[in-house]
Design a protein around this motif. Structure first.
Motif, PDB file in Angstrom:
ATOM      1  N   THR A  95       0.739  -1.011   0.012  1.00 27.54           N
ATOM      2  CA  THR A  95       0.018  -0.006  -0.098  1.00 27.54           C
ATOM      3  C   THR A  95       0.928   1.435   0.005  1.00 27.54           C
ATOM      4  N   ILE A  96       1.787   1.201   0.786  1.00 26.71           N
ATOM      5  CA  ILE A  96       2.795   2.617   0.893  1.00 26.71           C
ATOM      6  C   ILE A  96       3.336   2.888  -0.360  1.00 26.71           C
ATOM      7  N   ARG A  97       3.972   1.689  -1.119  1.00 30.57           N
ATOM      8  CA  ARG A  97       4.674   1.959  -2.369  1.00 30.57           C
ATOM      9  C   ARG A  97       3.593   2.167  -3.432  1.00 30.57           C
ATOM     10  N   SER A  98       2.390   1.609  -3.543  1.00 30.00           N
ATOM     11  CA  SER A  98       1.376   2.118  -4.506  1.00 30.00           C
ATOM     12  C   SER A  98       0.633   3.099  -4.420  1.00 30.00           C
ATOM     13  N   LEU A  99       0.653   3.647  -3.322  1.00 29.90           N
ATOM     14  CA  LEU A  99      -0.239   5.059  -3.287  1.00 29.90           C
ATOM     15  C   LEU A  99       0.054   6.080  -4.085  1.00 29.90           C
ATOM     16  N   GLU A 100      -0.964   6.707  -4.750  1.00 25.71           N
ATOM     17  CA  GLU A 100      -0.479   7.435  -5.948  1.00 25.71           C
ATOM     18  C   GLU A 100      -0.643   8.850  -5.194  1.00 25.71           C
ATOM     19  N   MET A 101       0.522   9.131  -4.504  1.00 21.35           N
ATOM     20  CA  MET A 101       1.020  10.463  -3.940  1.00 21.35           C
ATOM     21  C   MET A 101       2.150  10.177  -3.263  1.00 21.35           C
ATOM     22  N   PRO A 102       2.956  11.311  -2.887  1.00 25.07           N
ATOM     23  CA  PRO A 102       4.190  10.981  -2.013  1.00 25.07           C
ATOM     24  C   PRO A 102       3.869  10.766  -0.720  1.00 25.07           C
ATOM     25  N   PHE A 202       3.903  19.475  -1.038  1.00 23.54           N
ATOM     26  CA  PHE A 202       3.437  18.390  -2.008  1.00 23.54           C
ATOM     27  C   PHE A 202       1.930  18.406  -2.307  1.00 23.54           C
ATOM     28  N   ALA A 203       1.244  18.944  -1.227  1.00 22.74           N
ATOM     29  CA  ALA A 203      -0.204  18.997  -1.216  1.00 22.74           C
ATOM     30  C   ALA A 203      -0.823  20.103  -2.272  1.00 22.74           C
ATOM     31  N   THR A 204       0.287  20.842  -2.712  1.00 24.12           N
ATOM     32  CA  THR A 204      -0.075  21.970  -3.731  1.00 24.12           C
ATOM     33  C   THR A 204       0.522  21.670  -4.886  1.00 24.12           C
ATOM     34  N   GLN A 205       1.132  20.485  -5.200  1.00 20.47           N
ATOM     35  CA  GLN A 205       1.855  20.192  -6.509  1.00 20.47           C
ATOM     36  C   GLN A 205       1.015  19.222  -7.408  1.00 20.47           C
ATOM     37  N   PRO A 206       1.356  18.966  -8.646  1.00 17.85           N
ATOM     38  CA  PRO A 206       0.664  18.113  -9.528  1.00 17.85           C
ATOM     39  C   PRO A 206       0.632  16.474  -9.125  1.00 17.85           C
ATOM     40  N   THR A 207      -0.213  16.077  -8.251  1.00 15.65           N
ATOM     41  CA  THR A 207      -0.226  14.887  -7.475  1.00 15.65           C
ATOM     42  C   THR A 207      -0.203  13.660  -8.597  1.00 15.65           C
ATOM     43  N   LYS A 208      -0.770  13.778  -9.685  1.00 21.11           N
ATOM     44  CA  LYS A 208      -0.709  12.642 -10.613  1.00 21.11           C
ATOM     45  C   LYS A 208       0.706  12.471 -11.264  1.00 21.11           C
ATOM     46  N   GLY A 209       0.992  13.762 -11.514  1.00 26.64           N
ATOM     47  CA  GLY A 209       2.562  13.529 -12.320  1.00 26.64           C
ATOM     48  C   GLY A 209       3.524  13.116 -11.202  1.00 26.64           C
ATOM     49  N   LEU A 210       3.258  13.632  -9.861  1.00 33.31           N
ATOM     50  CA  LEU A 210       4.301  12.818  -8.748  1.00 33.31           C
ATOM     51  C   LEU A 210       3.974  11.398  -8.909  1.00 33.31           C
ATOM     52  N   ALA A 211       2.866  10.843  -8.946  1.00 38.57           N
ATOM     53  CA  ALA A 211       2.611   9.511  -8.819  1.00 38.57           C
ATOM     54  C   ALA A 211       3.204   8.834 -10.093  1.00 38.57           C
ATOM     55  N   LEU A 212       3.299   9.331 -11.103  1.00 40.80           N
ATOM     56  CA  LEU A 212       3.979   8.720 -12.245  1.00 40.80           C
ATOM     57  C   LEU A 212       5.556   8.612 -12.142  1.00 40.80           C
ATOM     58  N   ILE A 213       5.962   9.822 -11.697  1.00 36.97           N
ATOM     59  CA  ILE A 213       7.415   9.789 -11.037  1.00 36.97           C
ATOM     60  C   ILE A 213       7.653   8.713 -10.336  1.00 36.97           C
ATOM     61  N   GLN A 236       4.411   9.431 -19.785  1.00 37.33           N
ATOM     62  CA  GLN A 236       4.394  10.861 -20.085  1.00 37.33           C
ATOM     63  C   GLN A 236       3.430  10.962 -20.885  1.00 37.33           C
ATOM     64  N   THR A 237       2.885  10.149 -21.884  1.00 33.98           N
ATOM     65  CA  THR A 237       1.509  10.335 -22.382  1.00 33.98           C
ATOM     66  C   THR A 237       0.482  10.443 -21.259  1.00 33.98           C
ATOM     67  N   LEU A 238       0.367   9.848 -20.214  1.00 35.43           N
ATOM     68  CA  LEU A 238      -0.633   9.732 -19.254  1.00 35.43           C
ATOM     69  C   LEU A 238      -0.508  11.210 -18.714  1.00 35.43           C
ATOM     70  N   ALA A 239       0.726  11.702 -18.278  1.00 37.64           N
ATOM     71  CA  ALA A 239       0.848  12.970 -17.603  1.00 37.64           C
ATOM     72  C   ALA A 239       0.444  14.205 -18.650  1.00 37.64           C
ATOM     73  N   GLY A 240       0.681  14.077 -19.764  1.00 36.72           N
ATOM     74  CA  GLY A 240       0.515  14.964 -20.817  1.00 36.72           C
ATOM     75  C   GLY A 240      -1.107  15.287 -20.802  1.00 36.72           C
ATOM     76  N   ARG A 241      -1.755  14.342 -20.381  1.00 39.17           N
ATOM     77  CA  ARG A 241      -3.301  14.463 -20.441  1.00 39.17           C
ATOM     78  C   ARG A 241      -3.767  15.052 -19.120  1.00 39.17           C
ATOM     79  N   THR A 242      -3.149  15.360 -18.165  1.00 43.26           N
ATOM     80  CA  THR A 242      -3.638  15.748 -16.834  1.00 43.26           C
ATOM     81  C   THR A 242      -4.027  17.370 -16.924  1.00 43.26           C
ATOM     82  N   GLU A 243      -5.192  17.798 -16.042  1.00 44.05           N
ATOM     83  CA  GLU A 243      -5.464  19.147 -16.096  1.00 44.05           C
ATOM     84  C   GLU A 243      -4.042  19.867 -15.389  1.00 44.05           C
ATOM     85  N   ASP A 244      -3.153  19.281 -14.681  1.00 47.79           N
ATOM     86  CA  ASP A 244      -2.189  19.877 -14.024  1.00 47.79           C
ATOM     87  C   ASP A 244      -1.063  20.222 -15.135  1.00 47.79           C
TER      88      ASP A 244
END
Length: 263
Positions: A95-102, A202-213, A236-244
């Protein structure tokens, strides 16, 4: 809901989970496992949460398993420790490693056994200068678990990982920083301020992009170079489709601070 072995709160996009059995150095028993699982379910289902901060109360971060919770009396049937790992620890680490956030770990004191390896599973580890890390398993005839035999060789190399696991030597926070086991060691009184400041950032940053990193860095441990190039293309394809991403580019072009929403 109310908890007895942990403290848990969500404020301004930051979830803070504090292990709270200070008299036993926050070692895990059955109840703590259940309460941590419950809190992490809240983190996963609450769309407002964009960063998790894990820490402990008292003079220890976590001493691993509470051995009194699985005491082996003379002549008693040996416990199935693998069953305990499969039921409790492995799901926690996954769970810790797969959470989609820092996930930040603020190690406030000793991190021993499973406690050390839970910290190493987090994305960024800060430690008070009085903290220490110990692979204590060898001292009771056990094998490092909670991903320790995976994390340690990648963090410090196989030679140090083998010695730390077989000797059970204590590593100070400052030594852990020098060896690359953790991100940073800080003064004791500054630990939570610095950890919370990072979590709020981190709570103000592009969360989905951080999750992909996070996904990309984790995958690099086992991918070939070509596989990693392909993964970077796909992520990067997924990141480029985010609102962030749209907001980040717009803010750059308009010379203003971006207002990321984690979407």
């Amino acid at each position: 809901m109310s908890y007895e072995t942990i403290e848990f709160s969500i404020t301004e996009g930051v979830a803070v989970l504090t292990l709270n059995r200070p008299d036993s150095l926050n070692s895990f028993n059955t109840q703590m496992h259940a309460e941590v699982r419950s809190a992490l379910k809240e983190v996963k289902k609450d769309s407002s949460v964009r960063c998790l901060l894990l820490t402990g109360n008292g003079r220890g971060f976590c001493a691993g398993q509470d051995l009194s919770d699985r005491n082996v009396a003379p002549g008693a049937e040996a416990p199935n420790l693998g069953e305990s790992i499969e039921k409790n620890y492995s799901p926690l680490l996954r769970t810790i490693r797969s959470l989609e956030m820092p996930v930040i770990c603020a190690v406030n004191g000793v991190a021993a056994g499973a406690g050390a390896n839970i910290a190493f599973a987090c994305d960024i580890v800060l430690a008070a200068k009085s903290a220490s890390f110990i692979q204590a398993f060898c001292k009771i005839g056990l094998v490092p678990d909670c991903g320790g035999t995976w994390s340690l060789p990648r963090l410090v190399g196989p030679a140090r990982a083998m010695a730390l696991s077989m000797l059970g030597d204590k590593v100070s926070a400052e030594q852990a920083e020098q060896w690359g086991m953790i991100w940073k060691s800080v003064e004791n009184e500054s630990l939570m301020d610095e950890a919370l400041s990072m979590a709020k950032h981190f709570a103000t940053q592009p969360t989905k992009g951080l999750a992909l990193i996070k996904r990309a860095i984790q995958a690099s441990a086992t991918n070939t170079f070509d596989e990693q190039l392909d993964l970077e293309r796909d992520l990067q394809t997924l990141a480029g489709r985010t609102e962030d991403y749209r907001e980040g580019v717009a803010a750059f072009m308009e010379k203003r601070q971006p207002a990321f929403k984690g979407q």
